[in-house]
Design a protein around this motif. Structure first.
Motif, PDB file in Angstrom:
ATOM      1  N   SER A  17    -119.747  51.818  14.969  1.00 30.08           N
ATOM      2  CA  SER A  17    -121.163  51.496  14.844  1.00 30.08           C
ATOM      3  C   SER A  17    -121.876  51.921  16.124  1.00 30.08           C
ATOM      4  O   SER A  17    -121.251  52.018  17.189  1.00 30.08           O
ATOM      5  CB  SER A  17    -121.353  49.992  14.617  1.00 30.08           C
ATOM      6  OG  SER A  17    -120.932  49.621  13.322  1.00 30.08           O
ATOM      7  N   TRP A 154    -126.609  50.914   9.116  1.00 24.82           N
ATOM      8  CA  TRP A 154    -125.598  51.276  10.106  1.00 24.82           C
ATOM      9  C   TRP A 154    -126.110  50.977  11.515  1.00 24.82           C
ATOM     10  O   TRP A 154    -125.397  50.384  12.328  1.00 24.82           O
ATOM     11  CB  TRP A 154    -125.271  52.760   9.965  1.00 24.82           C
ATOM     12  CG  TRP A 154    -124.234  53.278  10.913  1.00 24.82           C
ATOM     13  CD1 TRP A 154    -122.949  52.839  11.040  1.00 24.82           C
ATOM     14  CD2 TRP A 154    -124.390  54.342  11.853  1.00 24.82           C
ATOM     15  NE1 TRP A 154    -122.286  53.569  11.998  1.00 24.82           N
ATOM     16  CE2 TRP A 154    -123.145  54.503  12.513  1.00 24.82           C
ATOM     17  CE3 TRP A 154    -125.441  55.185  12.183  1.00 24.82           C
ATOM     18  CZ2 TRP A 154    -122.943  55.462  13.497  1.00 24.82           C
ATOM     19  CZ3 TRP A 154    -125.253  56.148  13.149  1.00 24.82           C
ATOM     20  CH2 TRP A 154    -124.010  56.275  13.811  1.00 24.82           C
ATOM     21  N   GLN A 157    -126.099  47.271  11.978  1.00 27.27           N
ATOM     22  CA  GLN A 157    -124.804  46.627  11.741  1.00 27.27           C
ATOM     23  C   GLN A 157    -124.940  45.466  10.743  1.00 27.27           C
ATOM     24  O   GLN A 157    -124.614  44.325  11.030  1.00 27.27           O
ATOM     25  CB  GLN A 157    -124.192  46.118  13.054  1.00 27.27           C
ATOM     26  CG  GLN A 157    -123.888  47.222  14.049  1.00 27.27           C
ATOM     27  CD  GLN A 157    -123.054  46.756  15.212  1.00 27.27           C
ATOM     28  OE1 GLN A 157    -122.100  45.990  15.053  1.00 27.27           O
ATOM     29  NE2 GLN A 157    -123.385  47.218  16.411  1.00 27.27           N
ATOM     30  N   GLU A 158    -125.397  45.817   9.542  1.00 31.03           N
ATOM     31  CA  GLU A 158    -125.661  44.813   8.525  1.00 31.03           C
ATOM     32  C   GLU A 158    -125.246  45.333   7.156  1.00 31.03           C
ATOM     33  O   GLU A 158    -125.040  46.528   6.961  1.00 31.03           O
ATOM     34  CB  GLU A 158    -127.160  44.472   8.506  1.00 31.03           C
ATOM     35  CG  GLU A 158    -128.035  45.682   8.168  1.00 31.03           C
ATOM     36  CD  GLU A 158    -129.518  45.393   8.250  1.00 31.03           C
ATOM     37  OE1 GLU A 158    -129.889  44.268   8.627  1.00 31.03           O
ATOM     38  OE2 GLU A 158    -130.315  46.300   7.935  1.00 31.03           O
ATOM     39  N   GLU A 171    -116.281  49.868  12.200  1.00 35.87           N
ATOM     40  CA  GLU A 171    -116.232  48.961  13.341  1.00 35.87           C
ATOM     41  C   GLU A 171    -117.594  48.296  13.519  1.00 35.87           C
ATOM     42  O   GLU A 171    -118.627  48.919  13.290  1.00 35.87           O
ATOM     43  CB  GLU A 171    -115.918  49.730  14.624  1.00 35.87           C
ATOM     44  CG  GLU A 171    -114.567  50.403  14.671  1.00 35.87           C
ATOM     45  CD  GLU A 171    -114.382  51.174  15.958  1.00 35.87           C
ATOM     46  OE1 GLU A 171    -115.204  50.993  16.890  1.00 35.87           O
ATOM     47  OE2 GLU A 171    -113.438  51.975  16.031  1.00 35.87           O
ATOM     48  N   VAL A 172    -117.582  47.043  13.926  1.00 36.15           N
ATOM     49  CA  VAL A 172    -118.820  46.353  14.284  1.00 36.15           C
ATOM     50  C   VAL A 172    -118.614  45.676  15.622  1.00 36.15           C
ATOM     51  O   VAL A 172    -117.485  45.568  16.121  1.00 36.15           O
ATOM     52  CB  VAL A 172    -119.232  45.311  13.211  1.00 36.15           C
ATOM     53  CG1 VAL A 172    -119.510  45.992  11.880  1.00 36.15           C
ATOM     54  CG2 VAL A 172    -118.178  44.227  13.055  1.00 36.15           C
ATOM     55  N   SER A 173    -119.692  45.218  16.231  1.00 35.44           N
ATOM     56  CA  SER A 173    -119.585  44.565  17.533  1.00 35.44           C
ATOM     57  C   SER A 173    -118.852  43.235  17.386  1.00 35.44           C
ATOM     58  O   SER A 173    -118.819  42.645  16.294  1.00 35.44           O
ATOM     59  CB  SER A 173    -120.975  44.326  18.116  1.00 35.44           C
ATOM     60  OG  SER A 173    -121.659  43.339  17.356  1.00 35.44           O
ATOM     61  N   THR A 176    -121.028  40.560  15.888  1.00 38.98           N
ATOM     62  CA  THR A 176    -121.296  40.745  14.468  1.00 38.98           C
ATOM     63  C   THR A 176    -120.103  40.308  13.631  1.00 38.98           C
ATOM     64  O   THR A 176    -120.258  39.655  12.593  1.00 38.98           O
ATOM     65  CB  THR A 176    -121.629  42.218  14.173  1.00 38.98           C
ATOM     66  OG1 THR A 176    -122.780  42.597  14.934  1.00 38.98           O
ATOM     67  CG2 THR A 176    -121.917  42.427  12.698  1.00 38.98           C
ATOM     68  N   THR A 187    -112.197  45.662  10.709  1.00 35.72           N
ATOM     69  CA  THR A 187    -113.012  46.767  10.206  1.00 35.72           C
ATOM     70  C   THR A 187    -113.375  46.507   8.747  1.00 35.72           C
ATOM     71  O   THR A 187    -112.629  45.842   8.019  1.00 35.72           O
ATOM     72  CB  THR A 187    -112.282  48.115  10.333  1.00 35.72           C
ATOM     73  OG1 THR A 187    -111.019  48.040   9.667  1.00 35.72           O
ATOM     74  CG2 THR A 187    -112.064  48.468  11.793  1.00 35.72           C
TER      75      THR A 187
END
Length: 304
Positions: A17, A154, A157-158, A171-173, A176, A187
């Protein structure tokens, strides 16, 4: 070394992300979400303009109608999101003013399409343009707009899907992942990418069918709805974001919406084909007071 041994090295391990979704030019914020939406709108207008001219319309008319359709569509998209996810904005410890923060994400496609189409209807009637030929010209470009607009998810990140170990997992933070209730490093299915690719494929199918069968009288719009809802139904089923009115008889609200709209669009397509075979020969109303646009519709061009 055999090919299967090379696959892990050839395929990406994950889709990262963005590290940020906002950039600043001095004090002015440039948001990835907004850029995705704007790029989609520009693409839809460009495609719609070319298709409209091929149908017998005048250059510039799609751009004129966009002045109606775009604001209506943005308002409709936001209203649909706020109504179906009202718990995010109203209630204890909530700030209702945040319902206006469109840049944080949250545009419901069905609200955007419904009010955007209303804007087209208003603008078309004021300009003496027949509504159904115009909507048919615009519909494929909307699929491209939706494909590009999904990249805004994207950046924010939602609206990603369930956890997955597939090579293209998203991948997200850490924040998140934890907010979604999963361990750091999990993931997820990149549902924004799935929908982007589906919409682009649907665009090709709709344009091909329109060229091959000379669809008219709103059947391009019906085919747009059918192809989009087929994909949206299974993609929606992968998503894990909370939605108010979720799990209605075991299915999410937007899955039910897709099912209902597919059935309605398919019925309209069949009834319209029986009652009005072929395509409209003129694209302006007889009472428009200007016959420059009333001419035989041309064959679609190769660049349509």
């Amino acid at each position: 070394m055999v090919l299967p041994d090379l696959l892990p090295e050839l395929l990406p391990l994950t889709i990262p992300s963005p590290s940020q979704g906002v950039w600043y030019v001095g004090p002015v914020p440039i948001r990835g979400y907004a850029l995705s939406i704007i790029l989609g709108i520009v693409a839809a207008i460009w495609i719609g303009e070319r298709r409209w001219i091929a149908r017998g319309g005048r250059s510039g008319e799609v751009t004129d109608l966009a002045l109606w359709a775009v604001p209506f569509g943005l308002v409709g998209g936001r209203l649909y999101h706020v109504i179906t996810d009202y718990q995010l904005y109203f209630g204890e410890d909530k700030n209702p003013i945040t319902a206006l923060y469109v840049w944080r994400g949250g545009l419901g496609i069905w609200g955007a399409v419904a009010l955007g189409a209303l804007g087209v209807v208003i603008g078309a009637r004021r300009s003496g343009i027949k509504v159904l030929p115009m909507l048919d010209a615009l519909a494929p470009g909307v699929l491209v707009a939706q494909a590009l607009g999904r990249w805004g998810n994207w950046f924010n990140q939602e609206l990603f899907g369930r956890p997955t170990d597939l090579p293209w997992g998203l991948e997200v933070s850490p924040d998140t992942a934890l907010a979604a209730g999963f361990p750091v490093g999990t993931t997820f299915h990149p549902t924004f990418l799935y929908e982007c690719l589906w919409n682009l494929a649907a665009f090709l199918v709709v344009v091909w069918a329109d060229r091959r069968f000379r669809l008219g009288h709103g059947r391009v719009v019906a085919l747009y709805v059918m192809t989009y809802t087929l994909g949206r139904g299974w993609i929606e089923y992968l998503r894990i974001d909370d939605v108010q009115m979720d799990d209605i008889f075991g299915l999410r609200l937007n899955v039910w919406t897709s099912i209902v709209l597919f059935v309605v669009a398919a019925a309209y397509f069949l009834i319209s084909a029986r009652r009005h075979p072929g395509r409209e020969e003129v694209v302006r109303r007889a009472d428009a007071g200007d016959d420059r646009g009333v001419r035989e519709a041309e064959e679609p061009t190769a660049t349509e």
